[in-house]
Structure formats: C-alpha cells, structure tokens
Design an enzyme around this catalytic site. Sequence first.
Site, short mmCIF file in Angstrom:
data_model
loop_
_atom_site.label_atom_id
_atom_site.label_comp_id
_atom_site.label_asym_id
_atom_site.label_seq_id
_atom_site.Cartn_x
_atom_site.Cartn_y
_atom_site.Cartn_z
N CYS A 1 3.24 -0.13 -17.63
CA CYS A 1 2.55 -0.86 -18.70
C CYS A 1 3.16 -0.57 -20.08
CB CYS A 1 1.07 -0.47 -18.68
SG CYS A 1 0.09 -1.09 -20.07
N CYS B 1 0.68 0.50 -22.78
CA CYS B 1 0.21 1.87 -22.49
C CYS B 1 1.20 2.88 -23.07
CB CYS B 1 0.08 2.09 -21.00
SG CYS B 1 -1.12 1.02 -20.17
#
Length: 102
Positions: free
Chosen positions: A27, A30
Amino acid sequence: MLLTSEQLKEKINSGEKMVIKFEASWCGPCKALAPILEDIKRERGDDIEVVKVDVDANPEIARFLNAEAIPDVRIYQGGVQVYDFVGLMPKAEIDSILKSLK
C-alpha cells in the site's frame, strides 16, 4: 510495534493513549503515512503508543475492528476509540487531534 489480536485487545483495554494503523506492505499511502506516525511517536515518546497491523498477516484483527480500507488509523484513549481516519492526513492535523485528547 506489531501485536497479536489478543495483545491488541489487551492494549486497547489498558486505557493508554494509542494510535493503531491498519496497513499492508503493498500500500503506497500506508508507506507515506509511516514516517509521519514515526515522527509523532518519536516526539511524544511514552505519551502515546503507535501500533501497526498488517491486514494481510492479521485479517482477524482487521475484521475485529472493522478496518475495510487502508491506511485506516484509529486513535484510542481510555479504552475507547476517540477518532479515526482513512487515507493520508498531514502531521499537523494528527498532532492537533492528539493534543486535544489531554
């Protein structure tokens, strides 16, 4: 800090101020949020716990706390979720939220 679901439940119930970030290694947002939370932890020291939950490795924790999108950040104080957001948020905004929880 990475925890099992039981350890996380204990931490939440302990009442300490904590930030839980649901993430995954693939991600991009993230990864962008990680240094922001690391800076906040470094600046606040023992005032706050920052916990990372990899949703791929720990899907039961994500289900337990209904984390459906990532990055998903939950802020707990006194064993109660007091704030949450999904996606990126500027450090100044996160700091402001945490300062308001005194």
